[in-house]
Design an enzyme around this catalytic site. Structure first.
Site, PDB file in Angstrom:
ATOM      1  N   ASP A 403       0.684  -1.513  -0.004  1.00  0.00           N
ATOM      2  CA  ASP A 403       0.161  -0.102  -0.324  1.00  0.00           C
ATOM      3  C   ASP A 403       0.548   1.490  -0.016  1.00  0.00           C
ATOM      4  OD1 ASP A 403      -1.608   1.736   0.925  1.00  0.00           O
ATOM      5  OD2 ASP A 403      -2.848   0.650   2.369  1.00  0.00           O
ATOM      6  N   HIS A 404       0.696   2.399  -1.071  1.00  0.00           N
ATOM      7  CA  HIS A 404       1.714   3.330  -1.332  1.00  0.00           C
ATOM      8  C   HIS A 404       1.428   3.890  -0.293  1.00  0.00           C
ATOM      9  CE1 HIS A 404       5.423   4.687  -2.434  1.00  0.00           C
ATOM     10  NE2 HIS A 404       5.122   4.737  -4.294  1.00  0.00           N
TER      11      HIS A 404
END
Ligand code: CAO
Length: 431
Positions: A403-404
């Site tokens: 999850d950036h």
């Protein structure tokens, strides 16, 4: 004075042997006159059957899927109103979306007016898409403020059921950030065109399994609400494989299968301990990271009915053999459909291993509220340049989706590099 009354299917025009696609009531329910009892569907239309009386339902004479015609008894009701039955007004909301003619009840019959038959796939909704749902479900969705076209249908022919609407609302409430952005700036995507595939050749329609419907909705939500990036790497597992084979032979007698996945579980925990951001979740506000001091790892299991992700608890405290045993037990349990909701809760990080099947890399979807997932593909011998020459080494492909919002690319590269290092030298597992 209370009185027992049979409630039957009223005049439904020329329709006969019509399928019951929804039953809205059960024995013991207290209902008001005009409450919808069930929904009927023909090839072209759906219609609600309301109750002519108020009272308590004592007996149901029909069930979902039964076929009924005018006069078929639906249920026995202890009427709380001995007065003549009310003629139910045609539901205005339905008439508004579908100005089809009302199927009028014969004047003398103690039957309500049936909701207008509604052509199922032609109802435009606020989102501009088409919904495949009965009038009662459209009304139910409207009452909850749900645009029914956005609800994935799990019923026959993808019809939207009451449970689908409820799950949609639950999902929206559980994901405040997601729903805010959906309402605000358009997670609304173009409606999929309705295609008659039979026009192009023979087809067969089979409903998706229950597991696929549930996991599909979750996968879709996670895919559209989490900014995914996938980092690829390779681990040299030549030495690990030699040890695994040795261990495997020893424990085969006890019917314990030692696969590479067991080593992955231990190595992942080692990497999670070094990079705690991967062992965390965003809280509901999206502004805080909740770091976990436990290491529960989900493992994607391929079952004939679809994907399930049971969770192995406290992997940091368990040895390779214990994990192999638990992995065998939990995957058997999943395939025998004995897995419970509790077995799938509390995971910190997931592993999806397709190594037993094949492939060189893939992009797994993060299992929210986790922030990363490791995909493992099939190991294979490769020429690796080492100490001035090419040598044959067994290389294991790793695909880490993260999850950036939580993890930066550099951290993800460090995570997979460290994981590869531990797998290449499993003595590090003991450090
Ligand atoms: N490279 C090479 N061989 C591998 C391997 C790898 N990365 N991983 C496993 N293998 C081998 C095993 O050693 C085993 O070999 P033998 O039969 O010769 O002993 C064989 O492949 C089969 O392993 P397995 O699949 O039975 O066991 P596992 O521990 O690797 O995996 C489980 C267990 C439950 C995860 C797996 O059976 C499964 O369901 N995988 C699919 C997961 C999935 O669908 N993911 C996709 C999710 S996204 O849609």
């Amino acid at each position: 004075m209370a009185e027992m009354k049979n409630v039957s299917v009223p005049d439904i025009g020329d329709y006969k042997d019509v399928s019951i696609i929804e039953v809205m009531v059960k024995v013991g329910d207290t209902i008001a006159a005009e409450d919808t009892l069930l929904t009927l569907e023909t090839d072209k239309a759906a219609m609600d059957v309301p109750s002519p009386y108020a009272g308590v339902i004592k007996e149901l004479k029909i069930k979902l899927g039964d076929k009924v015609s005018q006069g078929s008894v639906i249920l026995v009701l202890e009427s709380s109103d001995a007065a003549a039955p009310k003629a139910a007004a045609a539901p205005a909301a339905i008439a508004a979306v579908a100005p089809a003619p009302v199927v009028a009840a014969p004047v003398a019959a103690p039957a309500p007016v049936i909701a207008a038959p509604v052509a199922i796939q032609t109802i435009a909704t606020p989102s501009g898409k088409k919904a495949h749902a009965s009038p009662a479900m459209r009304r139910f969705a409207r009452e909850l403020g749900v645009d029914i076209a956005l609800v994935p249908g799990s019923g026959d022919k993808n019809r939207v059921t009451r449970e689908d609407v409820q799950n949609f609302v639950k999902g929206a409430l559980a994901s405040p950030r997601a729903s805010a952005s959906a309402g605000g700036n358009g997670l609304q995507v173009l409606a999929s065109p309705v295609i008659d595939f039979a026009k192009f050749g023979a087809v067969e329609v089979k409903p998706l399994s229950r597991i696929k419907k549930i996991s599909g909705a979750n996968l879709h939500r996670n895919w559209v609400t989490i900014p995914h990036v996938t980092q690829f790497d390779e681990a040299d597992i030549t030495e690990m494989e030699a040890f695994r084979k040795q261990l495997g032979e020893e424990y085969a007698k006890q019917a314990i299968k030692i696969t590479p996945l067991v080593f992955m579980l231990k190595a992942v925990v080692k990497a999670l301990q070094r990079f705690p951001e991967f062992n965390a979740s965003l809280d509901a506000s999206g502004e805080n990271l909740v770091y976990k001091n436990y290491f529960h790892i989900g493992v994607a299991v391929d079952t004939p009915d679809g994907l399930m992700v049971p969770v192995l608890r406290d992997v940091d405290t368990k040895g390779l053999v214990q994990l192999a045993k638990e992995l065998g037990e939990i995957s058997a349990k999943a395939r025998e459909k004995k897995i419970t909701a509790a077995d799938m809760q509390g995971g910190c990080f997931s592993i999806s291993s397709l190594g037993g099947i094949g492939g060189t890399a893939f992009t797994p979807i993060i299992n929210a509220p986790e922030v990363a997932i490791l995909g493992v593909s099939k190991s294979c011998m490769k020429p690796v340049y080492k100490d001035g020459e090419f040598v044959a080494r067994l290389m294991l492909p790793l695909s880490l989706s993260y999850d950036h919002r939580v993890i930066d690319g550099a951290l993800a590269a460090r995570f997979t590099a460290y994981l590869a290092k531990v797998l290449s030298d499993i003595r590090l597992l003991a450090v």
